[in-house]
Scaffold this motif. Structure first.
Motif, PDB file in Angstrom:
ATOM      1  N   PHE A 367      -9.529  -4.203   8.818  1.00  0.00           N
ATOM      2  CA  PHE A 367      -9.553  -3.025   7.915  1.00  0.00           C
ATOM      3  C   PHE A 367      -9.916  -3.511   6.409  1.00  0.00           C
ATOM      4  CE2 PHE A 367      -7.106  -0.113   5.208  1.00  0.00           C
ATOM      5  CZ  PHE A 367      -7.342   1.026   5.738  1.00  0.00           C
ATOM      6  N   ALA A 371     -12.759  -0.935   4.458  1.00  0.00           N
ATOM      7  CA  ALA A 371     -12.452  -0.523   3.199  1.00  0.00           C
ATOM      8  C   ALA A 371     -13.441  -0.943   2.245  1.00  0.00           C
ATOM      9  CB  ALA A 371     -11.150  -0.970   2.745  1.00  0.00           C
ATOM     10  N   TYR A 379      -9.174   8.332   4.976  1.00  0.00           N
ATOM     11  CA  TYR A 379      -8.520   6.935   5.766  1.00  0.00           C
ATOM     12  C   TYR A 379      -9.089   7.340   7.064  1.00  0.00           C
ATOM     13  CZ  TYR A 379      -5.034   4.918   8.491  1.00  0.00           C
ATOM     14  OH  TYR A 379      -4.201   4.028   9.545  1.00  0.00           O
ATOM     15  N   PHE A 405      -3.040   0.974  11.327  1.00  0.00           N
ATOM     16  CA  PHE A 405      -3.504   0.441   9.934  1.00  0.00           C
ATOM     17  C   PHE A 405      -2.572   0.743   8.917  1.00  0.00           C
ATOM     18  CE2 PHE A 405      -7.604   0.105  12.146  1.00  0.00           C
ATOM     19  CZ  PHE A 405      -7.568  -1.452  12.286  1.00  0.00           C
ATOM     20  N   ARG A 406      -2.279   2.082   8.867  1.00  0.00           N
ATOM     21  CA  ARG A 406      -1.603   2.670   7.758  1.00  0.00           C
ATOM     22  C   ARG A 406      -0.325   2.166   7.467  1.00  0.00           C
ATOM     23  NH1 ARG A 406      -1.818   8.361   5.711  1.00  0.00           N
ATOM     24  NH2 ARG A 406      -3.097   8.667   7.107  1.00  0.00           N
ATOM     25  N   LEU A 409      -0.502  -1.132   5.368  1.00  0.00           N
ATOM     26  CA  LEU A 409      -1.088  -1.077   4.226  1.00  0.00           C
ATOM     27  C   LEU A 409      -0.397  -1.598   3.050  1.00  0.00           C
ATOM     28  CD1 LEU A 409      -3.293   2.156   3.992  1.00  0.00           C
ATOM     29  CD2 LEU A 409      -4.084  -0.313   4.135  1.00  0.00           C
ATOM     30  N   GLN A 413      -2.175  -5.380   3.214  1.00  0.00           N
ATOM     31  CA  GLN A 413      -3.212  -4.896   2.249  1.00  0.00           C
ATOM     32  C   GLN A 413      -2.599  -4.254   0.973  1.00  0.00           C
ATOM     33  OE1 GLN A 413      -6.380  -5.357   3.532  1.00  0.00           O
ATOM     34  NE2 GLN A 413      -6.008  -5.391   5.543  1.00  0.00           N
ATOM     35  N   GLN A 414      -1.979  -5.198   0.135  1.00  0.00           N
ATOM     36  CA  GLN A 414      -1.330  -4.613  -1.108  1.00  0.00           C
ATOM     37  C   GLN A 414      -2.392  -4.270  -2.076  1.00  0.00           C
ATOM     38  OE1 GLN A 414       2.253  -6.682  -2.499  1.00  0.00           O
ATOM     39  NE2 GLN A 414       2.116  -7.682  -0.486  1.00  0.00           N
ATOM     40  N   ILE A 416      -5.022  -2.443  -1.568  1.00  0.00           N
ATOM     41  CA  ILE A 416      -5.788  -1.076  -1.225  1.00  0.00           C
ATOM     42  C   ILE A 416      -4.543  -0.134  -1.227  1.00  0.00           C
ATOM     43  CG2 ILE A 416      -6.650   0.034   0.823  1.00  0.00           C
ATOM     44  CD1 ILE A 416      -7.886  -2.330   1.942  1.00  0.00           C
ATOM     45  N   ARG A 417      -4.868   1.197  -1.783  1.00  0.00           N
ATOM     46  CA  ARG A 417      -4.277   2.263  -1.961  1.00  0.00           C
ATOM     47  C   ARG A 417      -4.726   3.442  -1.183  1.00  0.00           C
ATOM     48  NH1 ARG A 417      -5.599   5.474  -6.457  1.00  0.00           N
ATOM     49  NH2 ARG A 417      -7.371   4.340  -7.622  1.00  0.00           N
ATOM     50  N   LEU A 418      -3.846   4.380  -0.855  1.00  0.00           N
ATOM     51  CA  LEU A 418      -4.298   5.697  -0.222  1.00  0.00           C
ATOM     52  C   LEU A 418      -4.108   6.570  -1.389  1.00  0.00           C
ATOM     53  CD1 LEU A 418      -2.952   5.644   3.366  1.00  0.00           C
ATOM     54  CD2 LEU A 418      -5.424   4.988   2.602  1.00  0.00           C
ATOM     55  N   VAL A 428      -9.372   5.797   0.787  1.00  0.00           N
ATOM     56  CA  VAL A 428      -9.036   4.588   0.794  1.00  0.00           C
ATOM     57  C   VAL A 428      -9.723   3.905  -0.563  1.00  0.00           C
ATOM     58  CG1 VAL A 428      -9.335   2.410   1.860  1.00  0.00           C
ATOM     59  CG2 VAL A 428      -8.807   4.641   3.161  1.00  0.00           C
TER      60      VAL A 428
END
Length: 747
Positions: A367, A371, A379, A405-406, A409, A413-414, A416-418, A428
């Motif tokens: 992921f 990204a 997303y 994945f969501r 996150l 995956q801190q 990364i933000r949605l 993403v």
């Protein structure tokens, strides 16, 4: 110099006597040998007639694959331009790694009684008491997260609480505070002693009981699927563990990440008292640790101003974990350079190296890489690409994997933000604009066993139905090429540049443009383009030359137009080989759209100076005429250089009038360019003059007057054709009549 072709009388109607010159005769039919299709090698035209026919038809714009490839290339140029603007010279090979990363997990050594540091084996498990200093650090300046009172109620009632949250979120400090308050509420003697249970798997052993009575225990389950794997059975063992805690008057907080939360919910999880830690404001953590409680408003204002000027505020916006706030607070309290500390935290190289050290399993890495390649995409698009990459990195599964994945996150995956602020499906984005580039470079140079899978995956993305996905994959290939230009050229760029697919050739051009934007690779990229442009006449070598011309007209040409036109000349000046003409013509159009019309027109004047029927002159003037016919497409973002839907050379007439007048005169004077030039000029007169800015028709009139003043039959030729167009029975031209009248009055 050969004689110019002059027009002859025509039977068309006219309000004034017909001029003596006659229009050019129709071009003769090409020999059968030239009419045979050259599409067998899928490389485009090779003969003069085929090349000119291709340009007359729009340079194969009717080819859907080529048209799509060009649109993807235009999108990629915009993406690459933003990427270059964000770049700050980051190099993956010169990392300064943190050796003392701050975390709430681990590190307790002694209790307040001064017992020796190290493990203390008591009862059936190994525990370590927390010392007074550590307890004070966690509790004296603690900022309660949202839902804290609810979590305390669950712990007091059930004796055991599963507290989950991302690494660095403050879950250790929250657990200690919850235990301290729960022990105090239970009336434990002296408030009880908090211990760390060093091996959380001890809880799963039959007959486990707390080693020390009336105490509090915190146990941390390692992040990731492997750490939580054994706790899937924990809900079934929960009654026995809770009974043991009650019997000994103890409380326990089990901390972990998203995988622990999933594990304890999986089998009877409703019986488990679980609390998901909500994010706490990192600025509140910093202020509490620096100022404590009860500080004056002036002190808060001064601290906030210092944080804003020193980059601390921006750092905590990108890195909102509580541990980063604690680190920066320690720098401020110690009187050290907080701006330097904030810059070190934001450094993308350090962030990426530290993240890959913690996360190695395919699901997380897939992921992150998806990204990095497809940042700004939706997303679902990113997740689908990540699933495909994960499949290439992991052992094949008998059934579709349960990948979510969501859900992960905010944990793994801190960075990364949605972002759904613009409406529609979330997109993403990395919190730091440079992170995506560094993630790609680290994976490419550091994960040696995954390089082949990563490259194959990128190659698949280049055939995606979404043009934005194709564009971003091509830009990513260019970022990878920066790591080792020589390797990239021989590993994939040459193969793509020589491919029969327009998509791959466009991807190669985009990637080379991105790679050439790196100062260390610029000269090597230009040298490669010259080598390809000067290559032989085989189908493969012509495709390489075409890709070189396409690349020169892109981002590289924007910053180095003189080098770009030199590559275009090498690709065009190939004697009787006409196979590169369409690519060079398109390269010139792209160069014009990069804002470099001046250097291109100067080159066209130089190359066509002999004004004869030699291949180079005919090719040059044909490429010029082609550039005059290509409507301008305004970029999705960035400055608009001209009028959308109008050729940029027409919009730029005032700035380039002298060069355009001379080139138009040369193109209108001789076969075989004359026919296409007349068609192009009529489009300027009938179509584009009305679509352009106010005064465009006047500008065209001035241009034609300049052409008419040149020695020879230029004036008579223009008057004849303008009169013919003005009185065309099927499509009479009002603008041609106006221009004819004005040119007639011109001396």
């Amino acid at each position: 110099m050969s004689e110019e072709v002059t027009p002859a009388p025509s039977g068309g109607t006219s309000a004034e006597p017909a001029p003596s010159p006659a229009p050019a005769d129709p071009p003769e039919a090409p020999p059968e040998s030239e009419r045979r299709s050259t599409r067998a090698d899928q490389d485009g035209p090779v003969s003069e007639s085929d090349a000119l026919r291709s340009l007359a038809q729009g340079g194969a714009t009717d080819d859907p694959e080529r048209s799509e490839a060009q649109r993807a290339g235009a999108i990629a140029d915009l993406i690459a331009r933003r990427l270059s603007a964000d770049a700050s010279g980051t190099r993956i090979g010169t990392l300064a790694l943190f050796n003392d990363s701050v975390s709430f997990g681990g590190g307790f050594h002694t209790d307040g009684g001064g017992r020796p540091r190290g493990r203390t084996a008591t009862g059936e498990g190994s525990v370590l008491p927390l010392d007074a200093g550590e307890l004070d650090d966690h509790t004296a300046r603690f900022v309660r997260p949202p839902g804290y009172r609810s979590a305390l109620g669950l712990l007091s009632e059930r004796r055991l609480l599963v507290l989950t949250g991302p690494s660095g979120s403050g879950r250790e400090a929250t657990a200690v505070n919850l235990l301290a308050e729960a022990l105090a509420l239970s009336g434990a003697d002296g408030g009880g002693i908090c211990h760390r249970l060093l091996d959380p798997a001890d809880l799963l052993a039959p007959g486990w009981e707390p080693p020390v009575p009336a105490g509090g225990y915190v146990a941390h389950v390692g992040d990731g699927p492997e750490g939580a794997r054994h706790f899937r059975a924990f809900p079934r063992l929960l009654p026995a563990v809770v009974a043991a805690l009650r019997a000994r008057g103890c409380h326990l907080v089990l901390t972990g990440g998203q995988d622990l939360a999933i594990a304890v919910r999986g089998d009877g999880g409703a019986a488990v008292a679980a609390h998901e830690l909500a994010p706490v404001d990192p600025m509140a953590v910093l202020e509490r640790r620096v100022l404590g409680l009860g500080a004056a408003p002036e002190a808060y204002a001064e601290l906030r101003a210092r944080c804003a000027s020193g980059g601390v505020t921006d750092t905590l916006r990108e890195l909102p974990a509580a541990r980063h706030a604690a680190r920066l607070a320690a720098e401020i309290a110690a009187g050290r350079d907080v701006a330097a500390a904030a810059a070190a935290l934001r450094d993308p190289s350090d962030q990426v190296r530290a993240w890959f050290d913690r996360h190695r399993h395919p699901e997380a890495v897939a992921f992150a890489l998806a990204a990095a390649v497809l940042e700004e995409c939706g997303y679902l698009t990113v997740a689908e690409a990540a699933v495909k990459l994960r499949a290439a990195l992991a052992e094949p599964a008998p059934a579709p994997p349960d990948v979510r994945f969501r859900d992960r996150l905010g944990d793994e995956q801190q960075w990364i933000r949605l972002d759904g602020s613009a409406g529609g499906p979330p997109r993403v984005r990395f919190r730091n604009a440079l992170l995506g580039q560094v993630v790609l470079l680290y994976a490419w140079t550091g994960l040696d066993g995954w390089r082949e899978a990563l490259l194959s995956w990128l190659r698949q993305l280049l055939g995606h139905h979404d043009l934005e996905v194709r564009a971003r994959a091509a830009v990513a290939a260019g970022v990878l090429a920066r790591a080792d230009h020589h390797y990239a050229v021989h590993r994939y760029l040459t193969a793509w540049a020589a491919a029969e697919s327009w998509q791959l050739r466009q991807a190669a051009a985009t990637a080379l443009g991105v790679a050439g934007g790196d100062a260390d690779a610029t000269d090597a990229v230009w040298a490669l383009l010259h080598d390809w442009a000067r290559g032989g006449s085989s189908a493969r070598e012509r495709r390489l030359a075409g890709t070189a011309a396409n690349t020169a007209g892109g981002l590289l040409g924007r910053t180095a137009p003189d080098r770009a036109v030199a590559v275009l000349r090498d690709a065009l000046d190939r004697g009787d080989d006409w196979g590169t003409l369409p690519s060079v013509a398109w390269g010139g159009v792209h160069l014009v759209h990069q804002g470099q019309a001046g250097p291109l027109l100067a080159a066209h004047l130089d190359w066509s100076a002999p004004q004869d029927l030699s291949p180079m002159v005919v090719k040059t003037l044909s490429a010029f005429v082609f550039a005059t016919t290509r409507p301008y497409e305004a970029p999705a973002d960035g400055p608009v250089e001209g009028v959308p839907g109008v050729p940029l050379l027409l919009s730029g007439l005032p700035a380039h009038r002298a060069a355009l007048a001379e080139l138009w005169a040369r193109a209108l004077a001789r076969r075989p360019v004359q026919e296409s030039a007349l068609l192009a000029l009529r489009e300027w007169v009938d179509t584009y003059a009305d679509r352009g800015r106010p005064g465009t028709l006047d500008a065209v009139a001035g241009l034609l007057a300049d052409v008419a003043r040149r020695p020879g039959a230029h004036r008579e030729r223009l008057l004849w054709w303008l009169n013919k167009w003005a009185h065309d029975r099927e499509r009479p031209s009002r603008n041609a009549a106006v221009l004819h009248a004005r040119l007639t009055r011109t001396t």
